[in-house]
Scaffold this active site. Structure first.
Site: not given
Ligand code: GAL
Length: 456
Positions: A209, A272
């Protein structure tokens, strides 16, 4: 199927039908072995090279053969990953038992027999920085700097052994900053420890991430956006294991232009997804133009699937997408050569969801070895046509109706770059629709899709 020389190899021959089944593989390179009962191919190949194998599956009722190419070289993820990820259903409620039951369900439901293979743990397996939750507290790392799991994941190695024994693969999640998006330990300044730990655990896929790296980056310039991904790439290169490297920074700095350069096998192109028509279509239909950046080993990732029971845990609900909207979602993501990561609780899948995910002719569109991503061919208000070149010279074509009323959608051969008599086959229904010259038109329900293959 791509593998690097010297890396552990695992491939499960996907075959549907009555078990027991007897598998064989002609032309396997030295170092690989096939388990004739399970269809699991394992081992290590030392030399680079391309091997064309003939796979055979036989049961009491008949047999089937298929060519399969193994490329031992520098590149992995030669087709988009097919798997499951814990986030869209469980989020922080994920634990060892849920991950095991996801693996059980992928096998038991038969998804594994259609090529689905990754069981990926998303965020929330690490120690949480600020919390009173006794399950999540603890030392973030041991004295050697190796990352600790929280109490929901007592033993990652045992968990990965469990998943691998089923012929499946295991994925994990981290961030380049000090903390993940949900506030758990992340990899900043421990990238090599983490890559090594993942390899020791038997991890096959890393979603990486961006969270909390914003505090570390000097600015939003391209070199600063790329930097943490190069660092983890270098760390992954040092381990003796193929780990699919999936970038998740939501498209910043037009990541599709350089995700491959930093060594990513895929990169999220957007924020997301949620299980609404607006979210799914805004993401999906905004992918036009990114097709020039996708190829075997490097994929655009418009985020995970929102079919089945989702909810970002612990409370789940059936996806808010209507059945036709779900056909749109799966048709489009397949055409886009996106990694397909199921986001629902697979232990609660109904027949409709399972059918969406096990239509082999639809999956062939996603998994076509040529690795071309579909582009938009035409747009007339809410009516769109998207097409993807396939290895056999045919085209996979999606007819999408984003409008409120049933409408007829037309694709002209001249727009598709083809000519003459063509056979049109409906892939969802697995039925030939006939031969057509010059154009094909079809009635598409509101928010629905028709997916065809056009060949001559
Ligand atoms: C976001 C990501 C999600 C999930 C989440 C976990 O940044 O886009 O898919 O992984 O973090 O905290």
């Amino acid at each position: 199927f791509g593998v690097r020389p010297g890396s552990p190899f695992l491939f499960t021959i996907p075959a549907t039908g009555k078990r027991p089944m007897d598998f064989s593989a002609e032309g396997l390179p030295i170092g690989l072995n096939l388990d004739k009962n399970t269809g699991h191919i394992t081992g290590v190949v030392k030399e680079k090279g391309t091997h064309v194998i003939v796979l055979k599956a036989k049961n009491a009722l008949g047999s089937s053969t298929r060519q399969f190419k193994i490329i031992v070289g520098d590149q992995i993820a030669l087709t988009p990953a097919l798997g499951w990820n814990s986030w869209n259903c469980f989020a922080n409620a994920v634990d060892d038992a849920k991950v095991r039951s996801a693996a059980d369900a992928m096998a038991k439901s038969g998804l594994i027999n259609h090529g689905w293979s990754y069981i990926n743990i998303d965020d929330c397996w690490e120690i949480k920085a600020k919390t009173d939750d006794p399950m999540l507290i603890g030392e973030p790392r041991n004295e050697k700097g190796m990352i600790n799991t929280n109490k929901k994941f007592p033993d990652m190695k045992t968990l990965s052994d469990y998943i691998h024994a089923k012929g499946l693969k295991m994925g994990i999640y981290s961030s380049p900053g000090p903390l993940t998006c949900a506030g758990f330990t992340a990899s900043y300044q421990f990238e090599e420890n983490d890559a090594q730990q993942y390899a020791e655990w038997g991890i096959d896929y890393l979603k990486y991430d961006w969270c909390s790296y914003g505090r570390i980056a000097k600015d939003n310039s391209l070199p600063e956006l790329k930097k943490p991904y190069f660092v983890m790439r270098a760390a992954l290169n040092k381990v003796n294991r193929d780990i699919v490297y999936s970038l998740c920074q939501y498209g910043m700095g037009d990541v599709w232009k350089w995700g491959g350069e930093v060594g990513g096998n895929s990169w999220r192109t957007t924020g997301d997804i949620t299980d609404t028509w607006e979210s799914m279509t805004e993401i999906g239909f905004s992918q036009a133009g990114h097709e020039v950046n996708a190829k075997p080993g490097n994929w655009n990732d418009p985020d995970m699937l929102v079919v089945g029971k989702v909810g970002w845990g612990p409370q789940l609900h059936p996806t808010k997408l209507s059945p036709n909207e779900q056909y749109t979602h799966i048709s489009l993501w397949g055409l886009l050569s996106s990694p397909l990561l199921i986001g629902c609780d697979m232990t609660q899948m109904d027949d409709f969801t399972l059918n969406l995910l096990t239509n082999d002719e639809v999956l062939e569109v996603s998994q076509d070895p040529l690795g071309k991503q579909a582009g938009r061919v035409s747009k007339d208000g809410d009516l769109e046509v998207w097409a993807k070149d396939m290895e056999d010279g045919s085209k996979a074509v999606g007819f999408f109706n984003r409008g409120k009323w049933k409408s007829e959608i037309k694709a002209r051969w001249s727009d598709l770059g083809i000519a003459g008599k063509q056979l049109v086959r409906d892939l969802w229904r697995q039925k030939d629709l006939g031969n057509f010259s010059e154009e094909f038109k079809v009635s598409v329900p509101r928010h629905g899709a028709v997916l065809v293959k056009i060949s001559h």
